[in-house]
Design a protein around this motif. Sequence first.
Motif, short mmCIF file in Angstrom:
data_model
loop_
_atom_site.label_atom_id
_atom_site.label_comp_id
_atom_site.label_asym_id
_atom_site.label_seq_id
_atom_site.Cartn_x
_atom_site.Cartn_y
_atom_site.Cartn_z
N LEU A 158 0.82 -1.22 0.00
CA LEU A 158 0.00 0.00 0.00
C LEU A 158 0.85 1.26 0.00
O LEU A 158 0.43 2.29 -0.54
N ARG A 196 -2.03 16.02 -7.08
CA ARG A 196 -3.30 15.55 -6.51
C ARG A 196 -3.36 14.03 -6.38
O ARG A 196 -3.99 13.51 -5.46
N SER A 199 -1.59 13.23 -3.19
CA SER A 199 -2.36 13.73 -2.06
C SER A 199 -3.61 12.88 -1.83
O SER A 199 -3.89 12.48 -0.69
N TYR A 200 -4.34 12.59 -2.90
CA TYR A 200 -5.57 11.81 -2.77
C TYR A 200 -5.28 10.38 -2.34
O TYR A 200 -6.03 9.79 -1.55
N TYR A 201 -4.19 9.83 -2.86
CA TYR A 201 -3.86 8.45 -2.49
C TYR A 201 -3.48 8.36 -1.01
O TYR A 201 -3.92 7.44 -0.30
N SER A 202 -2.68 9.32 -0.53
CA SER A 202 -2.30 9.29 0.88
C SER A 202 -3.50 9.52 1.78
O SER A 202 -3.62 8.92 2.85
N LEU A 203 -4.44 10.38 1.34
CA LEU A 203 -5.67 10.58 2.10
C LEU A 203 -6.49 9.30 2.15
O LEU A 203 -7.06 8.95 3.19
N SER A 204 -6.55 8.60 1.02
CA SER A 204 -7.30 7.34 0.96
C SER A 204 -6.71 6.31 1.92
O SER A 204 -7.44 5.63 2.64
N VAL A 205 -5.37 6.20 1.90
CA VAL A 205 -4.71 5.24 2.79
C VAL A 205 -4.98 5.59 4.25
O VAL A 205 -5.32 4.73 5.07
N PHE A 207 -7.44 7.54 5.68
CA PHE A 207 -8.81 7.48 6.17
C PHE A 207 -9.45 6.10 6.01
O PHE A 207 -10.20 5.67 6.88
N CYS A 208 -9.13 5.42 4.91
CA CYS A 208 -9.74 4.10 4.70
C CYS A 208 -9.05 3.03 5.53
O CYS A 208 -9.70 2.28 6.26
#
Length: 315
Positions: A158, A196, A199-205, A207-208
């Motif tokens: 991941l 982005r 940024s979006y991938y790290s946010l996904s990791v 929070f999910c």
Amino acid sequence: MSDSNTTEFTNPSTFILLGIPGLEMAHVWISIPFCTMYAIAILGNITILIIVKIEPSLHGPMYYFLCMLAVTDLVLSTSILPKMLSIFWFNSREIKFSACLTQLYFIHCFSVMESGIFVAMAFDRYVAICDPLRHSTILTNSMVVKIGLALVLRGSMLILPFPFLAKQWPYCRTNIISHSYCEHIAVVKLACADIRISSYYSLSVAFCLIGLDFFFIAVSYIQILRAIFSLPRRDARLKTFGTCGSHLCVILAFYIPALFSFLTHRFGQNVPLHFHILIASMYLLVPPMLHPIIYGVRTKQIWDRLLRLFTHKGT
């Protein structure tokens, strides 16, 4: 190196770590508690590993997970502190681009592994307290090994896109990282490109995956607390609650600073930079220091074995 701070470049050969901006004059003083925490973490976690290895009665799921946590803590703290001390003591701020990406990967990979180990430990406590008769049949040695491998694969796979994506971005503005180590967002923010995806991938990791881990831990401990309060004897309730309380303290000491550091990187523009970096550094040093202290003192079998070890040496 001063010229390289403004010269255009696609991939810098080195980055410059500032340490804790605004507190440069206090770097040497800050290094004292950091170095102390690191020494305690190294000594304590190695002691846990040795005691579990030499004591046959500790060869069980709970202690195997504790050993996994000790190894993870050793890697996490060692990933940041030697370089941090070189900044504080010798003003050695340069770090090679490849070394920075390696540090970035190890920090985030082993943070994800640590989160997964907490879930495994919470599940172990849930089975031991809520379904004790089936504990030995559910959490066999082979199952513990499978859980450990799954956690390693989950973390390594991941987090692999973090350095891979960071390596793809062009860096043409500056190579100065306003941090004491190579944190993912602190690095990719330097890119002169649309980041982005990173940024979006790290946010996904975050929070999910981390959110899901925390959810499973919360559910496990709610069931554990229900089982504790249903125990008929008050002393049994207090003893079991004390053990679970120490586990919860360890978990909160990891998640609360991690969440604070993560959110302030993205939304905490009003948080002083030096305060944010101090918290981000301490969240990788304080839990590795606390884990062997809490588990060593609160776990009777480990404490007794440690006392016997020193008593035997002294006689």
